[in-house]
Design an enzyme around this catalytic site. Structure first.
Site, PDB file in Angstrom:
ATOM      1  N   LYS A  47      46.914  26.632  15.941  1.00 35.27           N
ATOM      2  CA  LYS A  47      46.539  28.136  15.766  1.00 35.27           C
ATOM      3  C   LYS A  47      47.719  29.018  14.578  1.00 35.27           C
ATOM      4  O   LYS A  47      48.732  28.251  14.561  1.00 35.27           O
ATOM      5  CB  LYS A  47      46.290  28.607  16.953  1.00 35.27           C
ATOM      6  CG  LYS A  47      47.731  28.824  17.991  1.00 35.27           C
ATOM      7  CD  LYS A  47      47.199  29.028  19.209  1.00 35.27           C
ATOM      8  CE  LYS A  47      48.497  29.254  20.090  1.00 35.27           C
ATOM      9  NZ  LYS A  47      48.431  29.234  21.557  1.00 35.27           N
ATOM     10  N   TYR A  52      66.749  52.599   2.149  1.00 33.00           N
ATOM     11  CA  TYR A  52      66.028  53.750   2.889  1.00 33.00           C
ATOM     12  C   TYR A  52      66.971  54.198   3.984  1.00 33.00           C
ATOM     13  O   TYR A  52      67.400  53.318   4.811  1.00 33.00           O
ATOM     14  CB  TYR A  52      64.803  53.274   3.148  1.00 33.00           C
ATOM     15  CG  TYR A  52      63.714  52.965   2.239  1.00 33.00           C
ATOM     16  CD1 TYR A  52      63.271  54.196   1.418  1.00 33.00           C
ATOM     17  CD2 TYR A  52      63.221  51.848   2.058  1.00 33.00           C
ATOM     18  CE1 TYR A  52      62.257  53.629   0.324  1.00 33.00           C
ATOM     19  CE2 TYR A  52      62.126  51.452   1.295  1.00 33.00           C
ATOM     20  CZ  TYR A  52      61.758  52.606   0.156  1.00 33.00           C
ATOM     21  OH  TYR A  52      60.824  52.198  -0.625  1.00 33.00           O
TER      22      TYR A  52
HETATM   23  C1  LIG Z   1      49.468  28.671  22.260  1.00 32.75           C
HETATM   24  C2  LIG Z   1      48.886  27.755  23.299  1.00 32.75           C
HETATM   25  C3  LIG Z   1      49.352  26.485  23.628  1.00 32.75           C
HETATM   26  C4  LIG Z   1      50.676  25.990  22.957  1.00 32.75           C
HETATM   27  O1  LIG Z   1      51.724  26.750  23.528  1.00 32.75           O
HETATM   28  P1  LIG Z   1      53.328  26.462  23.137  1.00 32.75           P
HETATM   29  O2  LIG Z   1      54.085  27.156  23.987  1.00 32.75           O
HETATM   30  O3  LIG Z   1      53.340  27.031  21.760  1.00 32.75           O
HETATM   31  O4  LIG Z   1      53.391  25.185  23.322  1.00 32.75           O
HETATM   32  C5  LIG Z   1      48.976  25.843  24.277  1.00 32.75           C
HETATM   33  N1  LIG Z   1      47.601  26.140  25.252  1.00 32.75           N
HETATM   34  C6  LIG Z   1      47.169  27.544  24.933  1.00 32.75           C
HETATM   35  C7  LIG Z   1      45.872  27.630  25.720  1.00 32.75           C
HETATM   36  C8  LIG Z   1      47.489  28.328  24.241  1.00 32.75           C
HETATM   37  O5  LIG Z   1      47.003  29.475  23.775  1.00 32.75           O
END
Ligand SMILES: *Cc1c(COP(=O)(O)O)cnc(C)c1O
Length: 388
Positions: free
Chosen positions: A36, A279
C-alpha cells in the site's frame, strides 16, 4: 528525468528482506506483503514484481486504484484490499480479482448486490472470495468477535460471495511493555474465538491472518495461516522490536533498508558573520562559513520538522541543515574552505550502508518525532524512483 534529487531502490536488499521473512515464518505459513501507499514510498509495481518472482502468496493495498495499478502492470498475485471501498468501486473488485475485507451487514449487502449485478451483466456464475475483518481491539474496521458467526453465515448465504479468510489487526504488538503484550494476547484469543464461532456454523474460515511485521517477529505463536509484513519488507523494524532485541531473544533475523534518498550540491555560498539563512531567519552565522544549497525540500518529502536536527551525508561525512527547510530547497553548513565538498557532489539524506548514507529513515523519524513509515511514505511523486 535527469533531476539529481531521486530515490534509489536497492533491489537486492528488497529481495534479501523477503527471503529473510520467508525463512523466518517457515514453509507452512502464507505471506501477504503490504505494498500500500506505493509500496511504502518505494514503488509498488517494482516491489510487487519482486514479491511475485519470489512466490509471495498475497499483496495488500489500501485502495482499489492501488490494486488496479498493479493489475495494469501485469501483476497476477492475489491482492487483498485492506480498507473499505465505496459501492462505485465494487465492480472493479470482481473484474480485477481483488479480495476485499468486509464486515457489517450493510457493507456485505452492498457487496452482494454489486456481485449479483456484475455476474448478471457478464453472464457468469462465480463466487468471489472475501475476508471477514474482526475488530479485536484496534478500533478500526471489523465486526466484533461475537458477531463473526452470523456475518460469515450472511456471506455464505449470498449467490456470488464466499468466505475466503478472516483477519484482525493488532494495536500494540510493536511494544515490548508487558501491558501491551498482554493486550496483544487478548486480541489474539478474541480472534481465535471469532474463528471458532465461524467454524461452529459449519463454515470454513479460510485463510486466517492477524500479524503485521511486529507480531510476525515477536509473536511466532500468532502466525495463524498467513502473516502480513509491511515495514520489514522495506528494511525497517517496527518500533521497539529491534535487531538487538531479536538477537537477545535468540531469533535469527536480519533486514536491510531498501531506499536511499539522494540529491546534489547545486551551489556553494560564502556567508559572512551575522548573515541569516532561509525563512523566519531561525539561524544566523556566528562566524564566516560556507553553505551548500540542495535542491530538495518538503515538497519532495523532506519534512519541515526535520530542521533543526537533520544532518546529511556528503562524501562520508555528516553536515547540519541550517534554518528552515523550504518547499524545494534547503541549506547545509559545510564550513569554510571545506576541501571535501565540491559543487555537484552527491548528498545522501538517508539510505542503506551501500548507498554511502550515514542516516537511516529511523534517524530521520527520531528527529521528526515520527516513525520510519511516515518518513518513507512522505517522499512525493516528484522524486523519481530509480532501480539500483
Ligand atoms: C499496513 C498493514 C499491515 C502491515 O503493517 P506493518 O506494520 O508495516 O508490517 C498489515 N495489516 C494491515 C491490516 C495493515 O493495514
Amino acid at each position: 528525468m535527469n533531476r539529481c534529487t531521486k530515490a534509489i531502490l536497492y533491489k537486492d536488499n528488497l529481495r534479501y528482506n523477503l527471503e529473510q521473512i520467508k525463512k523466518y515464518v517457515g514453509n507452512g505459513t502464507k505471506i501477504c506483503v503490504a505494498v500500500k501507499a506505493d509500496g511504502y514510498g518505494h514503488n509498488a509495481i517494482i516491489t510487487s514484481q519482486i514479491a511475485q518472482e519470489l512466490g509471495i502468496d498475497y499483496l495488500a493495498v489500501a485502495t482499489v486504484d492501488e490494486a488496479l495499478e498493479l493489475r495494469n502492470a501485469g501483476i497476477k498475485t492475489n491482492i487483498l484490499l485492506l480498507s473499505i471501498c465505496t459501492p462505485f468501486e465494487m465492480p472493479d473488485l470482481f473484474e480485477y480479482k481483488i479480495t476485499p475485507l468486509v464486515f457489517g451487514t450493510e457493507y456485505i449487502d452492498l457487496l452482494k448486490k454489486a456481485a449479483d449485478t456484475y455476474c448478471e451483466n457478464q453472464g457468469i456464475d462465480k463466487k468471489f472470495d472475501v475476508h471477514l475483518a474482526v475488530d479485536t481491539g484496534m478500533g478500526r474496521i471489523g465486526c466484533y468477535p461475537q458477531e463473526a458467526g452470523e456475518q460469515a453465515k450472511l456471506i455464505q448465504s449470498t449467490k456470488h460471495l464466499k468466505l475466503g479468510g478472516m483477519c484482525t489487526h493488532f494495536a500494540v504488538s510493536d511494544s515490548l511493555e508487558k501491558a501491551n503484550q498482554d493486550f496483544t494476547k487478548v486480541q489474539f484469543d478474541q480472534f481465535k474465538t471469532a474463528v471458532e464461532n465461524v467454524k461452529k456454523e459449519g463454515i470454513d474460515p479460510g485463510i486466517c491472518s492477524c500479524g503485521a511485521s511486529a507480531a510476525l517477529l515477536n509473536n511466532q505463536d500468532m502466525h495463524f495461516d498467513m502473516v502480513r509484513p509491511g515495514i520489514i519488507t522495506y528494511g525497517y523494524y517496527p518500533d521497539q522490536i529491534t535487531h538487538d532485541y531479536l538477537v537477545s531473544a535468540g531469533k535469527n533475523f536480519d533486514i536491510k533498508p531498501v531506499l536511499a534518498l539522494e540529491t546534489k550540491v547545486v551551489a556553494i555560498r560564502h556567508f559572512p558573520k551575522d548573515k541569516s539563512v532561509s525563512y523566519g531567519r531561525t539561524w544566523t552565522a556566528e562566524e564566516p562559513t560556507d553553505i551548500a544549497v540542495l535542491p530538495i525540500g518538503y515538497a519532495d518529502g523532506l519534512l519541515r520538522r526535520f530542521s533543526p536536527g537533520l544532518e546529511v551525508t556528503i562524501n562520508g561525512k555528516n553536515y547540519p541543515v541550517r534554518g528552515r527547510i523550504c518547499m524545494d530547497q534547503c541549506m547545509v553548513e559545510i564550513g569554510q574552505n571545506n576541501k571535501d565538498v565540491h559543487l555537484w557532489d552527491k548528498v545522501l539524506i538517508f539510505g542503506p550502508k551501500e548507498s554511502g548514507a550515514l542516516n537511516t529513515a529511523d534517524d530521520l523519524a527520531r528527529i521528526g518525532n515520527t516513525i520510519s513509515y511516515e518518513v518513507l511514505t512522505s517522499i512525493t511523486k516528484r522524486v523519481q524512483r530509480v532501480i539500483e
